[in-house]
Design a protein around this motif. Structure first.
Motif, PDB file in Angstrom:
ATOM      1  N   ARG A 199      10.279-106.610  -0.392  1.00  0.00           N
ATOM      2  CA  ARG A 199      11.749-106.513  -0.337  1.00  0.00           C
ATOM      3  C   ARG A 199      12.289-107.278   0.873  1.00  0.00           C
ATOM      4  NH1 ARG A 199      10.661-101.061  -2.008  1.00  0.00           N
ATOM      5  NH2 ARG A 199      11.229-100.153   0.008  1.00  0.00           N
ATOM      6  N   VAL A 200      11.569-107.213   1.984  1.00  0.00           N
ATOM      7  CA  VAL A 200      11.960-108.005   3.156  1.00  0.00           C
ATOM      8  C   VAL A 200      11.903-109.487   2.811  1.00  0.00           C
ATOM      9  CG1 VAL A 200      11.333-108.682   5.515  1.00  0.00           C
ATOM     10  CG2 VAL A 200      11.218-106.278   4.845  1.00  0.00           C
ATOM     11  N   GLN A 201      10.851-109.902   2.134  1.00  0.00           N
ATOM     12  CA  GLN A 201      10.677-111.307   1.767  1.00  0.00           C
ATOM     13  C   GLN A 201      11.820-111.796   0.885  1.00  0.00           C
ATOM     14  OE1 GLN A 201       6.777-113.752   0.641  1.00  0.00           O
ATOM     15  NE2 GLN A 201       7.394-112.444  -1.044  1.00  0.00           N
ATOM     16  N   ARG A 202      12.202-110.985  -0.100  1.00  0.00           N
ATOM     17  CA  ARG A 202      13.317-111.375  -0.974  1.00  0.00           C
ATOM     18  C   ARG A 202      14.624-111.451  -0.190  1.00  0.00           C
ATOM     19  NH1 ARG A 202      10.707-107.805  -4.650  1.00  0.00           N
ATOM     20  NH2 ARG A 202      12.185-106.144  -4.132  1.00  0.00           N
ATOM     21  N   THR A 203      14.770-110.594   0.794  1.00  0.00           N
ATOM     22  CA  THR A 203      16.011-110.541   1.567  1.00  0.00           C
ATOM     23  C   THR A 203      16.170-111.754   2.474  1.00  0.00           C
ATOM     24  OG1 THR A 203      16.015-108.116   1.528  1.00  0.00           O
ATOM     25  CG2 THR A 203      17.341-109.186   3.239  1.00  0.00           C
ATOM     26  N   VAL A 204      15.116-112.141   3.165  1.00  0.00           N
ATOM     27  CA  VAL A 204      15.218-113.255   4.124  1.00  0.00           C
ATOM     28  C   VAL A 204      14.930-114.600   3.474  1.00  0.00           C
ATOM     29  CG1 VAL A 204      14.580-111.727   6.015  1.00  0.00           C
ATOM     30  CG2 VAL A 204      12.810-113.129   4.933  1.00  0.00           C
ATOM     31  N   GLY A 205      14.328-114.598   2.284  1.00  0.00           N
ATOM     32  CA  GLY A 205      13.942-115.839   1.632  1.00  0.00           C
ATOM     33  C   GLY A 205      12.468-116.144   1.875  1.00  0.00           C
ATOM     34  N   PHE A 206      11.826-116.742   0.895  1.00  0.00           N
ATOM     35  CA  PHE A 206      10.385-116.956   0.967  1.00  0.00           C
ATOM     36  C   PHE A 206       9.995-117.898   2.103  1.00  0.00           C
ATOM     37  CE2 PHE A 206      10.723-114.846  -2.968  1.00  0.00           C
ATOM     38  CZ  PHE A 206       9.465-114.394  -3.349  1.00  0.00           C
ATOM     39  N   GLY A 207      10.785-118.953   2.316  1.00  0.00           N
ATOM     40  CA  GLY A 207      10.474-119.882   3.399  1.00  0.00           C
ATOM     41  C   GLY A 207      10.590-119.227   4.756  1.00  0.00           C
ATOM     42  N   ASN A 208      11.689-118.531   4.987  1.00  0.00           N
ATOM     43  CA  ASN A 208      11.894-117.865   6.280  1.00  0.00           C
ATOM     44  C   ASN A 208      10.870-116.767   6.521  1.00  0.00           C
ATOM     45  OD1 ASN A 208      14.144-119.435   6.938  1.00  0.00           O
ATOM     46  ND2 ASN A 208      15.539-118.065   5.849  1.00  0.00           N
ATOM     47  N   PHE A 209      10.420-116.122   5.444  1.00  0.00           N
ATOM     48  CA  PHE A 209       9.439-115.053   5.599  1.00  0.00           C
ATOM     49  C   PHE A 209       8.122-115.585   6.154  1.00  0.00           C
ATOM     50  CE2 PHE A 209       6.212-112.019   4.156  1.00  0.00           C
ATOM     51  CZ  PHE A 209       6.783-110.820   4.565  1.00  0.00           C
ATOM     52  N   CYS A 210       7.826-116.856   5.882  1.00  0.00           N
ATOM     53  CA  CYS A 210       6.568-117.442   6.373  1.00  0.00           C
ATOM     54  C   CYS A 210       6.462-117.386   7.893  1.00  0.00           C
ATOM     55  CB  CYS A 210       6.462-118.898   5.921  1.00  0.00           C
ATOM     56  SG  CYS A 210       6.148-119.105   4.157  1.00  0.00           S
ATOM     57  N   VAL A 211       7.608-117.416   8.581  1.00  0.00           N
ATOM     58  CA  VAL A 211       7.575-117.451  10.046  1.00  0.00           C
ATOM     59  C   VAL A 211       8.205-116.201  10.655  1.00  0.00           C
ATOM     60  CG1 VAL A 211       7.512-119.970  10.142  1.00  0.00           C
ATOM     61  CG2 VAL A 211       9.727-118.812  10.087  1.00  0.00           C
ATOM     62  N   LEU A 212       8.396-115.171   9.841  1.00  0.00           N
ATOM     63  CA  LEU A 212       9.000-113.933  10.315  1.00  0.00           C
ATOM     64  C   LEU A 212       8.001-113.123  11.136  1.00  0.00           C
ATOM     65  CD1 LEU A 212      11.843-112.547   9.748  1.00  0.00           C
ATOM     66  CD2 LEU A 212      10.584-111.038   8.203  1.00  0.00           C
ATOM     67  N   SER A 213       8.452-112.618  12.278  1.00  0.00           N
ATOM     68  CA  SER A 213       7.571-111.809  13.120  1.00  0.00           C
ATOM     69  C   SER A 213       7.614-110.341  12.692  1.00  0.00           C
ATOM     70  CB  SER A 213       7.996-111.918  14.581  1.00  0.00           C
ATOM     71  OG  SER A 213       9.221-111.231  14.805  1.00  0.00           O
ATOM     72  N   PHE A 214       6.699-109.562  13.222  1.00  0.00           N
ATOM     73  CA  PHE A 214       6.660-108.124  12.950  1.00  0.00           C
ATOM     74  C   PHE A 214       7.965-107.460  13.382  1.00  0.00           C
ATOM     75  CE2 PHE A 214       5.799-103.791  14.452  1.00  0.00           C
ATOM     76  CZ  PHE A 214       5.207-103.223  13.329  1.00  0.00           C
ATOM     77  N   ASP A 215       8.414-107.739  14.610  1.00  0.00           N
ATOM     78  CA  ASP A 215       9.641-107.115  15.114  1.00  0.00           C
ATOM     79  C   ASP A 215      10.850-107.499  14.275  1.00  0.00           C
ATOM     80  OD1 ASP A 215       8.288-105.836  17.139  1.00  0.00           O
ATOM     81  OD2 ASP A 215       8.701-107.368  18.649  1.00  0.00           O
ATOM     82  N   GLU A 216      10.915-108.759  13.836  1.00  0.00           N
ATOM     83  CA  GLU A 216      12.033-109.203  13.006  1.00  0.00           C
ATOM     84  C   GLU A 216      12.008-108.505  11.649  1.00  0.00           C
ATOM     85  OE1 GLU A 216      12.622-113.769  14.678  1.00  0.00           O
ATOM     86  OE2 GLU A 216      11.067-113.323  13.179  1.00  0.00           O
ATOM     87  N   ALA A 217      10.826-108.320  11.087  1.00  0.00           N
ATOM     88  CA  ALA A 217      10.708-107.638   9.797  1.00  0.00           C
ATOM     89  C   ALA A 217      11.171-106.188   9.906  1.00  0.00           C
ATOM     90  CB  ALA A 217       9.269-107.696   9.298  1.00  0.00           C
ATOM     91  N   ILE A 218      10.815-105.537  11.008  1.00  0.00           N
ATOM     92  CA  ILE A 218      11.242-104.150  11.221  1.00  0.00           C
ATOM     93  C   ILE A 218      12.765-104.079  11.320  1.00  0.00           C
ATOM     94  CG2 ILE A 218      11.136-102.180  12.801  1.00  0.00           C
ATOM     95  CD1 ILE A 218       8.535-102.697  11.240  1.00  0.00           C
ATOM     96  N   ARG A 219      13.365-105.043  12.017  1.00  0.00           N
ATOM     97  CA  ARG A 219      14.832-105.060  12.165  1.00  0.00           C
ATOM     98  C   ARG A 219      15.523-105.327  10.838  1.00  0.00           C
ATOM     99  NH1 ARG A 219      13.687-107.550  17.253  1.00  0.00           N
ATOM    100  NH2 ARG A 219      13.868-109.645  16.356  1.00  0.00           N
ATOM    101  N   VAL A 220      14.992-106.266  10.061  1.00  0.00           N
ATOM    102  CA  VAL A 220      15.583-106.567   8.748  1.00  0.00           C
ATOM    103  C   VAL A 220      15.531-105.336   7.852  1.00  0.00           C
ATOM    104  CG1 VAL A 220      15.272-107.889   6.614  1.00  0.00           C
ATOM    105  CG2 VAL A 220      15.145-109.047   8.834  1.00  0.00           C
ATOM    106  N   ALA A 221      14.406-104.676   7.828  1.00  0.00           N
ATOM    107  CA  ALA A 221      14.253-103.488   6.980  1.00  0.00           C
ATOM    108  C   ALA A 221      15.249-102.409   7.364  1.00  0.00           C
ATOM    109  CB  ALA A 221      12.826-102.955   7.082  1.00  0.00           C
ATOM    110  N   ALA A 222      15.458-102.237   8.661  1.00  0.00           N
ATOM    111  CA  ALA A 222      16.384-101.204   9.134  1.00  0.00           C
ATOM    112  C   ALA A 222      17.841-101.582   8.872  1.00  0.00           C
ATOM    113  CB  ALA A 222      16.167-100.972  10.630  1.00  0.00           C
ATOM    114  N   SER A 223      18.118-102.881   8.730  1.00  0.00           N
ATOM    115  CA  SER A 223      19.505-103.351   8.589  1.00  0.00           C
ATOM    116  C   SER A 223      19.980-103.411   7.145  1.00  0.00           C
ATOM    117  CB  SER A 223      19.647-104.743   9.226  1.00  0.00           C
ATOM    118  OG  SER A 223      19.326-104.704  10.606  1.00  0.00           O
ATOM    119  N   TYR A 224      19.059-103.422   6.198  1.00  0.00           N
ATOM    120  CA  TYR A 224      19.437-103.582   4.788  1.00  0.00           C
ATOM    121  C   TYR A 224      18.996-102.352   3.982  1.00  0.00           C
ATOM    122  CZ  TYR A 224      20.487-108.487   5.693  1.00  0.00           C
ATOM    123  OH  TYR A 224      21.031-109.662   6.170  1.00  0.00           O
TER     124      TYR A 224
END
Length: 276
Positions: free
Chosen positions: A77-102
């Motif tokens: 779900r995080v991957q779909r939210t940020v986009g597949f390309g951006n997910f390739c370089v997403l950090s752990f902390d950024e993924a946690i923030r995205v999940a909490a924000s959406y």
């Protein structure tokens, strides 16, 4: 966490592989000296059948498999939210923030975060993976200024040697070659590794024979994959070794393979993987 307790909680091992006792020095020749002839034959048999379950494989216990699946669904779900390309370089902390924000993603539970932390820090030699670990921090992140997005691929490369090498390959091979996988951060490696494990009933050893566990992939520090246009998913199979693209890469000296045939790192042959 106590290693014995963690092993009990984390997974059930069908049988203890003799090779698992070999230290992960990262040097295949040292491992050769440590393995007797029978163990080596057993190992080569497993690698010849890398995508099949083996009696020595490490497999998640049922309750941990449930946790793997819930974590994997949230990662997707995080991957779909940020986009597949951006997910390739997403950090752990950024993924946690995205999940909490959406709300459509939902926060990672404490159990899911612990699962990711434990999986990252777990000793991959237990799975039968003997490669080195170039990324040792779960929260490591690539700086945006160090990345360049490669047009029409959806992938990033690190500036400097990786990008220069790819441009040179493009120049020499022409339009037949393209970037199939570039920078893969921690979260991208998680989703690949856990997806493979989930598709095989929590078999972590089987997953690690095709995909480096999180932290162990050299895609996080510069390596990348190339393929031949029109070959599709077969670019990630032994079929790639028979292509004109692979032949030209070999002739031009680009195939200094990270994982050659019959390697002793517990990884299948990867002729598409460009070592930087």
């Amino acid at each position: 966490m106590n290693r014995r307790l963690f092993l009990k909680n984390f997974c059930s091992t069908v049988a203890a592989a003799a090779l698992c006792a070999i230290p992960a020095t990262g040097f295949a020749e040292e491992r050769v000296r440590s393995v007797n002839e029978k163990d080596l034959k057993d190992y080569l048999h497993i690698m010849a059948n890398f995508d099949r379950p083996q009696p020595s494989d490490t497999i998640l216990a049922p309750d941990r498999l449930i946790l793997l699946n819930s974590t994997l669904k949230r990662l997707r779900r995080v991957q779909r939210t940020v986009g597949f390309g951006n997910f390739c370089v997403l950090s752990f902390d950024e993924a946690i923030r995205v999940a909490a924000s959406y709300p459509s993603v939902g926060q990672f539970t404490e159990q899911e975060k612990d699962f990711l932390d434990e999986t990252f820090n777990f000793d991959a030699t237990v799975y039968g993976f003997y490669g080195e670990k170039p990324v040792t921090s779960l929260t490591s992140a690539a700086s945006a200024k160090d990345l360049i997005k490669i047009p029409r691929t959806g992938n990033f490369l690190f500036r400097g040697d990786p990008h220069k090498k790819y441009l040179q390959i493009e120049k020499e091979l022409g339009s037949s070659v393209y970037l199939t996988s570039g920078v893969r951060g921690i979260m991208k490696q998680f989703i690949l590794f856990l997806s493979k494990a989930a598709a095989n009933q929590g078999n972590l050893s089987l997953a690690s024979r095709s995909l480096a566990p999180p932290g162990y992939s050299y895609h996080a520090v510069g390596d990348f994959d190339v393929g031949e246009k029109g070959l599709g998913a077969a670019n990630f199979s032994s079929s790639f070794a028979e292509t004109n693209t692979c032949t030209r890469l070999r002739e031009l000296g680009y195939l200094k393979l990270r994982y050659p045939e019959d390697n002793l790192f517990g990884v299948r042959f990867e002729p598409w993987h460009i070592k930087v």
